[in-house]
Design a protein around this motif. Sequence first.
Motif, mmCIF file in Angstrom:
data_model
loop_
_atom_site.group_PDB
_atom_site.id
_atom_site.type_symbol
_atom_site.label_atom_id
_atom_site.label_comp_id
_atom_site.label_asym_id
_atom_site.label_seq_id
_atom_site.Cartn_x
_atom_site.Cartn_y
_atom_site.Cartn_z
ATOM 1 N N ILE A 120 -7.357 1.631 26.536
ATOM 2 C CA ILE A 120 -8.461 1.375 27.357
ATOM 3 C C ILE A 120 -9.474 0.221 26.662
ATOM 4 C CG2 ILE A 120 -8.221 3.593 28.335
ATOM 5 C CD1 ILE A 120 -10.206 4.479 26.435
ATOM 6 N N PRO A 121 -10.491 -0.242 27.457
ATOM 7 C CA PRO A 121 -11.362 -1.091 27.012
ATOM 8 C C PRO A 121 -12.578 -0.511 26.637
ATOM 9 C CG PRO A 121 -11.384 -1.144 29.204
ATOM 10 C CD PRO A 121 -10.470 -0.262 28.948
ATOM 11 N N ASP A 122 -13.493 -1.037 25.544
ATOM 12 C CA ASP A 122 -14.709 -0.785 25.560
ATOM 13 C C ASP A 122 -15.481 -1.632 26.604
ATOM 14 O OD1 ASP A 122 -17.293 0.208 23.995
ATOM 15 O OD2 ASP A 122 -17.715 -2.187 24.075
ATOM 16 N N PHE A 123 -16.486 -0.858 27.503
ATOM 17 C CA PHE A 123 -17.124 -1.512 28.571
ATOM 18 C C PHE A 123 -17.873 -3.025 28.177
ATOM 19 C CE2 PHE A 123 -21.352 -2.080 30.821
ATOM 20 C CZ PHE A 123 -20.733 -2.568 32.151
ATOM 21 N N PHE A 124 -18.465 -3.121 27.333
ATOM 22 C CA PHE A 124 -18.828 -4.329 26.941
ATOM 23 C C PHE A 124 -18.445 -5.274 25.999
ATOM 24 C CE2 PHE A 124 -22.425 -6.970 25.474
ATOM 25 C CZ PHE A 124 -22.676 -7.351 26.923
ATOM 26 N N SER A 125 -17.955 -4.947 24.806
ATOM 27 C CA SER A 125 -17.169 -5.827 24.064
ATOM 28 C C SER A 125 -15.821 -6.000 24.435
ATOM 29 C CB SER A 125 -17.068 -5.112 22.516
ATOM 30 O OG SER A 125 -15.985 -4.021 22.727
ATOM 31 N N ARG A 126 -15.277 -5.321 25.309
ATOM 32 C CA ARG A 126 -13.911 -5.364 26.043
ATOM 33 C C ARG A 126 -12.868 -5.072 24.744
ATOM 34 N NH1 ARG A 126 -14.620 -4.044 30.648
ATOM 35 N NH2 ARG A 126 -12.396 -4.581 30.977
ATOM 36 N N ARG A 127 -13.116 -4.752 23.538
ATOM 37 C CA ARG A 127 -11.916 -4.297 22.517
ATOM 38 C C ARG A 127 -11.297 -3.121 23.049
ATOM 39 N NH1 ARG A 127 -11.558 -5.075 17.021
ATOM 40 N NH2 ARG A 127 -10.017 -3.894 16.297
ATOM 41 N N ARG A 128 -10.013 -3.237 22.552
ATOM 42 C CA ARG A 128 -8.931 -2.178 23.270
ATOM 43 C C ARG A 128 -9.029 -0.995 22.258
ATOM 44 N NH1 ARG A 128 -8.618 -3.713 28.351
ATOM 45 N NH2 ARG A 128 -6.806 -2.147 28.344
ATOM 46 N N TYR A 129 -8.775 0.196 22.870
ATOM 47 C CA TYR A 129 -8.655 1.441 22.096
ATOM 48 C C TYR A 129 -7.315 2.103 22.474
ATOM 49 C CZ TYR A 129 -13.154 0.562 20.041
ATOM 50 O OH TYR A 129 -14.262 0.096 19.539
ATOM 51 N N LEU A 130 -6.597 2.449 21.528
ATOM 52 C CA LEU A 130 -5.292 3.207 21.935
ATOM 53 C C LEU A 130 -4.718 4.189 21.174
ATOM 54 C CD1 LEU A 130 -2.172 1.108 21.858
ATOM 55 C CD2 LEU A 130 -4.359 0.254 21.059
ATOM 56 N N PRO A 131 -4.366 5.124 21.512
ATOM 57 C CA PRO A 131 -3.758 6.266 20.548
ATOM 58 C C PRO A 131 -2.551 5.949 19.846
ATOM 59 C CG PRO A 131 -3.183 6.914 22.766
ATOM 60 C CD PRO A 131 -3.846 5.591 22.952
ATOM 61 N N ALA A 132 -2.394 6.254 18.454
ATOM 62 C CA ALA A 132 -1.146 6.138 17.551
ATOM 63 C C ALA A 132 -0.095 6.851 18.565
ATOM 64 C CB ALA A 132 -1.256 6.627 16.366
ATOM 65 N N GLY A 133 1.072 6.120 18.431
ATOM 66 C CA GLY A 133 2.367 6.828 19.078
ATOM 67 C C GLY A 133 2.990 5.678 19.807
ATOM 68 N N PRO A 134 4.001 5.675 20.347
ATOM 69 C CA PRO A 134 4.976 4.790 21.209
ATOM 70 C C PRO A 134 3.848 4.430 22.203
ATOM 71 C CG PRO A 134 5.987 6.703 21.346
ATOM 72 C CD PRO A 134 4.834 7.153 20.638
ATOM 73 N N CYS A 135 4.330 3.007 22.646
ATOM 74 C CA CYS A 135 3.584 2.156 23.523
ATOM 75 C C CYS A 135 4.271 1.256 24.096
ATOM 76 C CB CYS A 135 2.123 1.600 22.878
ATOM 77 S SG CYS A 135 1.336 0.435 23.769
ATOM 78 N N LEU A 136 4.263 1.097 25.499
ATOM 79 C CA LEU A 136 5.226 -0.096 25.999
ATOM 80 C C LEU A 136 4.379 -1.000 26.298
ATOM 81 C CD1 LEU A 136 7.734 -1.088 27.467
ATOM 82 C CD2 LEU A 136 6.992 -0.057 29.519
ATOM 83 N N LEU A 137 4.421 -2.308 25.521
ATOM 84 C CA LEU A 137 3.891 -3.620 25.950
ATOM 85 C C LEU A 137 4.548 -4.255 27.064
ATOM 86 C CD1 LEU A 137 2.898 -4.263 22.232
ATOM 87 C CD2 LEU A 137 1.478 -3.581 23.973
#
Length: 368
Positions: free
Chosen positions: A254-271
């Motif tokens: 998910i993005p931070d509204f203004f900086s647009r940096r992404r945050y995601l939980p540890a664990g498997p992730c489909l890119l």
Amino acid sequence: MGSGMLGQPDAETGDITRGELQLATRNHGMPLEALRHDITPVGLHYLLIHYDIPAVDPAAWRLELGGTVRRALTLSLEDLRARPAVTVPVTMECAGNGRAGMSPRTLSQPWLLEAVGTAEWTGTPLAALLEDAGPADGSVEVVFTGDDRGIEGGTEQLYERSLTLEQARRSEVLLAYGVNGAPLPAQHGFPLRLLVPGWYGMTSVKWLRRITVVDEPFTGYQQTRAYRYRQRSEDTGEPVTRMAPRSLMVPPGIPDFFSRRRYLPAGPCLLEGRAWSGWGPITTVEFSDDAGATWQPAAVEAARGRHAWQRWSLRWQPAEPGERQLCCRATDAAGNTQPAEPGWNLGGYSNNAVHRVDVTVRAASRRG
Ligand SMILES: Nc1nc2c(c(=O)[nH]1)N[C@H]1C(S)=C(S)[C@@H](COP(=O)(O)O)O[C@H]1N2
Ligand SMILES: [Mo]
């Protein structure tokens, strides 16, 4: 904006100028989460309009095909629709995509990475129409003239570009009147546009009103001043033609509204993402989670058509919470790949440096 593409932003601050802001609000990109779609919904496809969207009366509109031909043609929209029709998925990218990542930044539409989309275009092949008109001996190029007028580089002009006769006769080149099953909307060139698959978007002239076969190379602004790879304004430069290979990823988490940096939980992730090139199919997409120090191959799917982007995907599991820079890099069948760092040219064209996404991996998911 008067000096067009040749200016540079304020050297001290690098601040975005009012002219750039105006272009950026008129011409939107495709949000990168829309890379999930094989076919980009029309409202999410990027848009680039140099001047104003012209007002066209479809009943009065005619396409004139003339110049050095044996038989000049005048065609209504109905005439064009009565000809053989094809529908093809085509990935289109603006030559200026990535411009804002070049330093110093050139003053023009300040694209980050979103100037791309894939649509299903419907139209009639240009080659057969050229055949009907019959280019005379000595004909060398075909000039495509749009209905939109403006001033650029101090020159008043209709938006015009040319192709060599050989390029114009290629079977994939279309005169398109439909997109994703509907008539072209005004912003994409209603009622008719050129579509040149594999080439950067500037080639695909919108609001087409005239096609002129000529026996001298076309020297208009969009051909000989804009869309050349130049280091200095005195340079002639090589013309900008086909799309360099590029891969993009759907930004994970998910993005931070203004900086647009992404945050995601540890664990498997489909890119996942898409990759394309105007020089041939994509053969490999590689992924890095350490800013490009090490790479691993992603799975690459076949394209839906010869000129459509290819989906790539990879199961990724971040080892532990922390800051990461995720990267992807594509290579095409011709052996072209994406550089680690942007190159530079005066017009800000063809910056296909690897896509980098900064992410923060967090220990547990949160709700806010
Ligand atoms: N007549 C006309 N055609 C044009 C343009 C324009 O400004 N006028 N922009 C070009 C550029 S630079 C691009 S990238 C593509 C964008 O097409 P789209 O807006 O349908 O995505 O159209 C091209 N055709
Ligand atoms: Mo463009």
